[in-house]
Design a protein around this motif. Structure first.
Motif, short mmCIF file in Angstrom:
data_model
loop_
_atom_site.label_atom_id
_atom_site.label_comp_id
_atom_site.label_asym_id
_atom_site.label_seq_id
_atom_site.Cartn_x
_atom_site.Cartn_y
_atom_site.Cartn_z
N GLN A 197 3.48 -0.09 6.73
CA GLN A 197 2.88 1.05 5.20
C GLN A 197 2.83 2.06 6.77
N PHE A 198 1.97 1.50 7.87
CA PHE A 198 0.94 2.92 7.90
C PHE A 198 2.64 3.74 9.09
N ASN A 199 3.17 3.21 8.50
CA ASN A 199 4.57 4.81 9.83
C ASN A 199 4.62 5.27 8.20
N THR A 200 4.18 5.20 6.60
CA THR A 200 4.53 6.27 5.59
C THR A 200 3.91 7.19 5.73
N PHE A 201 2.74 7.28 5.78
CA PHE A 201 1.45 8.39 5.95
C PHE A 201 1.56 9.03 6.70
N ASP A 202 1.23 10.46 5.84
CA ASP A 202 1.44 12.17 6.78
C ASP A 202 0.40 11.91 6.93
N ASN A 203 -0.17 13.31 8.12
CA ASN A 203 -1.04 13.94 7.68
C ASN A 203 -2.72 13.75 7.14
N SER A 204 -2.54 14.19 6.35
CA SER A 204 -3.76 14.42 5.38
C SER A 204 -3.73 13.09 4.83
N SER A 205 -3.39 11.66 5.01
CA SER A 205 -4.32 10.99 5.14
C SER A 205 -5.39 10.72 6.09
N PHE A 206 -5.65 10.76 6.77
CA PHE A 206 -6.53 11.02 8.27
C PHE A 206 -7.22 12.39 8.45
N ALA A 207 -7.11 13.11 8.21
CA ALA A 207 -7.72 14.83 8.15
C ALA A 207 -8.94 14.75 8.37
N GLY A 208 -9.51 15.71 9.02
CA GLY A 208 -10.91 15.75 8.51
C GLY A 208 -11.67 14.19 9.79
N ALA A 213 0.27 8.67 16.08
CA ALA A 213 0.93 9.74 15.04
C ALA A 213 0.55 8.88 13.13
N PRO A 214 0.68 9.76 12.69
CA PRO A 214 0.89 10.67 12.35
C PRO A 214 0.56 11.97 13.07
N LEU A 220 0.42 -1.11 -0.29
CA LEU A 220 0.09 0.30 0.36
C LEU A 220 0.98 1.31 0.09
N GLY A 221 0.60 2.05 -0.86
CA GLY A 221 1.42 3.00 -1.60
C GLY A 221 0.78 4.61 -0.61
N VAL A 222 -0.91 4.55 -0.85
CA VAL A 222 -1.36 5.96 -0.54
C VAL A 222 -2.60 4.83 -0.26
#
Length: 329
Positions: free
Chosen positions: A219-230, A237-238, A200-202
């Motif tokens: 892979q979950f350690n590579t995702f930034d805030n935008s993946s979970f915003a809102g 983390a993150p 999973l890359g995105v």
């Protein structure tokens, strides 16, 4: 192959296409087709690529067969319905089959949204497997059966009105590289099982109603805030919002202070309890004494505990000593 994309065609999709029994690729994306979903295309046994994106398709997706098959479109590998007005529940059979694979490439170009951005493919590899139902009006839950698509590489269900929890069966799609569930009304936690998706890359679940900790690892350690915003109730983390266990760990000094206060309070409570015990014992003793010092027991009390009583006891003990000495002689 039939490619009529990027024109200004209007009206309905001609049903005469049903005669194209050898058709493998149909692309009518980016037109002005105003029609219900062409479920009759299920009759095309070799159809592998169906692109209907950016049109005015509307209504529910239903099977045209009175007795539906287990999987409609059994060979479909690329299924793009994005940016239409389709509604109702997500189909539980269409496009959810095992894909047929061949060894050749198509000499065919197509633009698809993959891994969060539009990608222009000059040749479509037969191993590419994509479902894009984004930007419609689909409602209801994500079907558990979607986990049967073990060879799927990209799944985009964003910008709909989907509700319920994210199915843990998505973890069975071991080849999944891109998963976009953003802009829906999904609730519950993010399944920990999704950490098994090592390709999973995105990953995007932003702007839903998800709660609880974000899974950790892989892979979950590579995702930034935008993946979970809102998702205001997500933590970990993150995101800057820490989960409860992290908050407890970070507040150990404050907790130790609270423990000292609690310990002091406990000592105070113990002292109060002991004091109450002494007071209650005194009251009971006083009550008993009061009973025996009444008029009817006054003489007995004075005789037993008064001076005369104590004198009698001394005389008695003296006599016992003298008698003992006499017997000894």
């Amino acid at each position: 192959m039939i490619n009529l994309s990027k024109n200004q065609f209007e009206g309905k999709l001609p049903k005469s296409l049903i005669n194209c029994t050898l058709l493998e690729v149909l692309d009518i994306g980016r037109n002005r087709i105003n029609d219900t979903f062409p479920s009759w295309l299920i009759s095309l046994p070799k159809l592998q690529v169906l692109v209907l994106r950016h049109n005015n398709f509307h209504g529910k997706i239903t099977s045209p067969l009175s007795t539906p098959t287990v999987h409609d479109f059994p060979c479909l590998r690329i299924f793009d319905l994005s940016c239409n007005f389709l509604s109702g529940k997500l189909p539980s059979r269409i496009g959810y089959s095992n894909y047929a694979f061949y060894d050749e490439k198509y000499n065919y170009v197509v633009t698809m949204t993959n891994k969060g951005s539009e990608t222009f493919y000059t040749k479509i590899l037969t191993v590419l497997r994509v479902i894009d139902f984004s930007s419609n009006k689909f409602t209801g839950r994500i079907p558990m059966m979607i986990g049967n698509l073990r060879g799927l590489q990209a799944l985009n269900l964003s910008n709909n009105n989907l509700v319920g929890e994210i199915p843990s069966s998505l973890a069975n799609i071991t080849d999944l590289e891109s998963l976009d569930l953003s802009q829906n009304i999904l609730s519950g936690v993010i399944p920990q099982e999704l950490t098994k998706l090592t390709f999973l890359g995105v990953f995007n679940v932003s702007h839903n109603h998800l709660v609880g900790p974000i899974p950790e690892g892989e892979q979950f350690n590579t995702f930034d805030n935008s993946s979970f915003a809102g998702n205001l109730a997500l933590c970990g983390a993150p995101l800057s919002k820490k989960c409860l266990k992290d908050s407890v760990a970070s507040s150990l000094p404050q907790q130790s202070i609270n423990d000292d206060v609690i310990e002091e309070d406990s000592k105070l409570i113990d002292w109060i309890i002991k004091s109450l015990g002494c007071v209650s014992g005194f009251i009971i003793g006083y009550a008993i004494g009061k009973i025996y010092v009444t008029d009817q027991h006054h003489d007995w009390f004075v005789e037993t505990f008064g001076r005369r009583g104590r004198l009698k006891i001394k005389v008695k003990r003296s006599r016992q000593r003298h008698s003992g000495i006499a017997r000894g002689n």
